[in-house]
Design an enzyme around this catalytic site. Sequence first.
Site, PDB file in Angstrom:
ATOM      1  N   GLU A 141       0.826  -1.214   0.000  1.00  0.00           N
ATOM      2  CA  GLU A 141       0.000   0.000   0.000  1.00  0.00           C
ATOM      3  C   GLU A 141       0.856   1.258   0.000  1.00  0.00           C
ATOM      4  O   GLU A 141       1.637   1.479   0.927  1.00  0.00           O
ATOM      5  CB  GLU A 141      -0.906   0.031   1.229  1.00  0.00           C
ATOM      6  N   GLU A 238     -11.487   2.782   6.303  1.00  0.00           N
ATOM      7  CA  GLU A 238     -10.368   3.208   7.147  1.00  0.00           C
ATOM      8  C   GLU A 238     -10.442   4.722   7.353  1.00  0.00           C
ATOM      9  O   GLU A 238      -9.613   5.486   6.861  1.00  0.00           O
ATOM     10  CB  GLU A 238      -9.033   2.797   6.516  1.00  0.00           C
TER      11      GLU A 238
END
Length: 268
Positions: A141, A238
């Site tokens: 990521e 998130e």
Amino acid sequence: MPRFAANLSMMFNEWAFLDRFKAAADAGFAAVEFLFPYDHPAEQVGLALAGGHLQQALFNLPPGDFAKGERGIASLAGREEEFRAGVEIALAYAHETGVKRLHMMAGLADPDDATAQATYRASLAHAADALAPHGIELLLEPINGKDMPGYFLNDFDRAAAFVRESGRPNVRLQFDMYHCELIHGDVAGRLKALFPLVGHVQIASAQGRHEPDDQGPDYPRLFALLDELGYDGFVGCEYRPRAGTLEGLGWFAPYRRHDPRPDPLDMA
């Protein structure tokens, strides 16, 4: 229609960690993710997950000393043995939760440093090969430099290059739309271009990392694009609620789980 996973590290903080699973299930989520489970025994995490009839979408490999500012050790020379031990620890939690995607945090290092690059590639190869027999994907990521200054993996094209050059089918891209917006902009265009590499998606508003509403990027359009592209994974929420978690779930109303939960005895 996208399927959403509540991120229990950021959401439902009104509850103790092991109680957040039931709270998320009661709010209509079918899955959860979180940063790290390692402060709790793997068996307890698995029981909390099963108690809510939830799927585990994602969590991270051990990141080093997070409380002291470390943000992963995959690119840090001299930490190789610790990294490999962390992969084994994560596998024990994967066994208890059934998770099929683990994120490898890169750490704080100069992205152009040759030693950091070589260490990162070696960590990637080791982790991917260790996870593959268990049917688990390793996710990379990119994280923006505003939230995490000095992070090694801070560019989506660089992350995509690491995925491609790995030559391993279980290495995939974790596409956080919030980070993409802050790093590059044009989330829709980049999602289309990189979609064949994407293994997991996450969301938050660009302003303040809050609920995915009218603070950008254009989430209704992006959710429709995920459907158009055929994305069948979970979308990790998130984000940090502006106020209470439940008070901020108006956006989620069309997506919440309404189906009756199976009896645990029927799942045995």
